[in-house]
Scaffold this active site. Structure first.
Site, PDB file in Angstrom:
ATOM      1  N   HIS A  56      13.907 -23.621  14.561  1.00  0.00           N
ATOM      2  CA  HIS A  56      15.346 -23.763  14.339  1.00  0.00           C
ATOM      3  C   HIS A  56      15.946 -24.942  15.091  1.00  0.00           C
ATOM      4  O   HIS A  56      16.605 -25.812  14.509  1.00  0.00           O
ATOM      5  CB  HIS A  56      16.090 -22.492  14.773  1.00  0.00           C
ATOM      6  CG  HIS A  56      15.646 -21.249  14.079  1.00  0.00           C
ATOM      7  ND1 HIS A  56      15.111 -21.256  12.811  1.00  0.00           N
ATOM      8  CD2 HIS A  56      15.667 -19.948  14.466  1.00  0.00           C
ATOM      9  CE1 HIS A  56      14.819 -20.012  12.456  1.00  0.00           C
ATOM     10  NE2 HIS A  56      15.137 -19.210  13.443  1.00  0.00           N
ATOM     11  N   ARG A  94       0.854  -1.180   0.000  1.00  0.00           N
ATOM     12  CA  ARG A  94       0.000   0.000   0.000  1.00  0.00           C
ATOM     13  C   ARG A  94       0.897   1.240   0.000  1.00  0.00           C
ATOM     14  O   ARG A  94       1.022   1.948   0.989  1.00  0.00           O
ATOM     15  CB  ARG A  94      -0.911  -0.031   1.224  1.00  0.00           C
ATOM     16  CG  ARG A  94      -2.063   0.958   1.162  1.00  0.00           C
ATOM     17  CD  ARG A  94      -3.123   0.610   2.193  1.00  0.00           C
ATOM     18  NE  ARG A  94      -2.554   0.417   3.533  1.00  0.00           N
ATOM     19  CZ  ARG A  94      -3.245   0.017   4.579  1.00  0.00           C
ATOM     20  NH1 ARG A  94      -4.540  -0.230   4.454  1.00  0.00           N
ATOM     21  NH2 ARG A  94      -2.671  -0.126   5.759  1.00  0.00           N
ATOM     22  N   LYS A 115      18.117 -14.281  24.623  1.00  0.00           N
ATOM     23  CA  LYS A 115      18.569 -12.938  24.273  1.00  0.00           C
ATOM     24  C   LYS A 115      19.408 -12.386  25.431  1.00  0.00           C
ATOM     25  O   LYS A 115      19.261 -12.792  26.577  1.00  0.00           O
ATOM     26  CB  LYS A 115      17.379 -12.005  24.040  1.00  0.00           C
ATOM     27  CG  LYS A 115      16.373 -12.517  23.019  1.00  0.00           C
ATOM     28  CD  LYS A 115      16.877 -12.423  21.612  1.00  0.00           C
ATOM     29  CE  LYS A 115      15.786 -12.807  20.626  1.00  0.00           C
ATOM     30  NZ  LYS A 115      16.264 -12.802  19.221  1.00  0.00           N
TER      31      LYS A 115
END
Length: 519
Positions: free
Chosen positions: A273, A74, A371
């Site tokens: 994974h 868009r 993380k």
């Protein structure tokens, strides 16, 4: 459309020299004429990975002159404006170096269609654009649709592709769909997603991208195991004590709340994974490396994989708090932009699995991801049992650990073998040493980016590196009980940024006398 003299077009859509064996896997297979339509072309994934990979394939001579790239979004762009966007992404992120001549050839086939996913007129325009490309550039009715969009946009896009007839072909061409993870949120949603996609495209036309399977070092697992007599006799419970599969990242999640919050580390990494890596490590030798035979062996492994019980002792989850990453202070997840101060999303996940086969009986597989850990690394470590007898006294082997074969997926791709060796001296002292193989040192060419290999395989119709429906659903069957147990526990344990995860993960290992590797 005229093609190069001496070439031919086999049924699988690739172009090869007729004087060579078309089944010779050593030869680079070049994609046949095709058009790739990207939905979500304005997203970060398209700019950083997909569009640069397309250019790198063209630069390596693996795409034909009749290839076309179509963007759908868009935006108030024409073809030239979209080409400028692609060029900017390519110049910033391509691997093989930017060449003006090659770019000009690729740009001839770049088109843009403006519209939203629920815009019927825009999809009619897309259909007309593809028909024009078929006629003018010779794309031969071969169209791949890349859904680089959130799964909640799939029903709308797929219904429009069906409505306009773009999902099927009544001629010699093919239609394929490419899907990015996550493949569902749990088993129920994955089954619903698979039914939805399967109602539009047959299974052999569905390509679910797990970019880890496109990495050279992941593919090298098969070569390491089945091309060498050295390792396979030891690849079993008689010699291996346990297997650790780690994907650690040192970065935080600032700016990614819209994607990550509510998903978490287990859904984001373990379900796809790490379970795929486990399947490649634990699978039996396939009859051949054909997609059918490779997927059959991976399915056998996943169907035999169980969570080690009780889950409270054999799994761990955590959420990073404030700490230090290198020499820089960093905030915890709850202070990252976009995350709720009451978020219970885990940024660290670890589980213990067992594979109920004769080869692996009694060998625990430890999977972890997180993380803000100590460093960025992905590796598979096969840790061997200790020698049944050591004719050394304790003073000779104070530093001697267990032998290990470590496959480094990233960074510094390669393989390390750890074993004991005598220290040069007049005394008998044995110490751990490592023997390293490095891709960067052994080969003069750099490894292709995963998206190069995977996008080329899409256009070749080669699904070996793409998880099938059954693999996806089996993976959720393994992970769902863990997620359900964690939901009962409340908030995850906090761990300090820059460390290697929560204390519960350490206890998970020490209960059995083992320890996590510190890569």
């Amino acid at each position: 459309m005229a093609h190069a003299e001496g070439s031919r077009k086999p049924s699988d859509g690739t172009w090869r020299n007729p004087l060579r064996d078309p089944h010779d896997r050593r030869l680079a297979h070049i994609a046949g004429p095709s058009a790739l339509v990207i939905f979500g072309v304005t997203g970060d994934l398209s700019r950083r990975k997909v569009m640069p990979a397309i250019y790198d394939l063209a630069n390596r001579g693996l795409l034909p002159p009749s290839f076309a790239l179509v963007g759908f979004a868009r935006r108030d762009w024409d073809d030239a404006a979209f080409a400028d966007v692609v060029r900017e992404a390519v110049e910033a992120n391509c691997r093989t170096g930017f060449r003006e001549e090659q770019w000009n050839r690729l740009a001839e086939g770049i088109r843009f269609v403006e519209g939203s996913f629920d815009d019927d007129a825009a999809f009619e325009n897309l259909k007309a654009t593809l028909e024009t490309l078929d006629a003018e550039r010779g794309t031969d009715g071969n169209h791949a649709f890349y859904l680089a969009i959130p799964p909640n946009g799939f029903p709308t896009v797929l219904s429009r592709l069906t409505q306009t007839g773009m999902a099927v072909t009544d001629g010699p061409g093919w239609r394929r769909v490419v899907i990015e993870k996550p493949f569902g949120h749990d088993l129920e949603s994955a089954e619903e997603l698979n039914r939805l996609v399967g109602s539009v495209f047959p299974e052999d036309s569905v390509f679910r991208i797990d970019h880890y399977l496109g990495k050279e070092t992941v593919q090298n697992i098969l070569a390491l195991r089945f091309a060498n007599q050295l390792f396979e006799p030891l690849w079993n419970s008689h010699y291996i004590d346990h297997v650790q599969i780690t994907m650690a990242e040192d970065i935080g999640l600032g700016g990614r709340a819209s994607y990550y919050d509510g998903i978490g580390a287990a859904r984001d990494v373990i379900q796809n994974h790490l379970l795929q890596l486990l399947a490649l490590v634990a699978m039996e030798e396939p009859v051949s490396f054909s997609p059918r035979h490779l997927q059959a062996e991976k399915i056998k492994v996943l169907a035999s994989t169980r969570n080690m019980l009780p889950l409270a002792e054999n799994s761990a989850r955590g959420q990073y708090g404030p700490g230090w990453q290198g020499s820089e202070p960093v905030v915890g997840l709850l202070d990252e932009d976009g995350f709720s101060p009451t978020s219970t999303t885990e940024t660290f996940a670890a589980i213990t699995l067992e594979v109920d086969t004769r080869r692996w009986a009694g060998v625990p597989f430890y999977l972890r991801t997180g993380k803000r850990l100590g460093r960025r690394v992905t590796e598979i470590a096969l840790v061997f049992k200790r020698a049944p007898h050591l004719p050394f006294d304790a003073s000779m082997t104070t530093e001697l650990g267990q032998n290990a074969l470590v496959i480094r997926v990233q960074p510094d791709e390669g393989v390390t073998l750890r074993f004991g060796s005598k220290v040069p001296s007049t005394a008998m002292e044995v110490r751990d040493v490592s023997m390293d193989f490095s891709y960067g040192e052994a080969f003069t060419v750099s490894s292709p980016e995963p998206y190069e290999r995977l996008l080329l395989d899409v256009m070749l119709g080669e699904p070996s590196l793409f998880p099938g429906t059954e693999e996806v659903e089996l993976s959720w069957q393994i992970l769902d009980p863990v997620l359900q147990a964690w939901e009962q526990e409340g908030a995850p344990e906090t761990y300090e940024a820059g460390t290697w995860g929560p204390e519960s993960a350490e206890k998970m290992m020490t209960r059995t006398g083992r320890a996590w590797r510190r890569p």
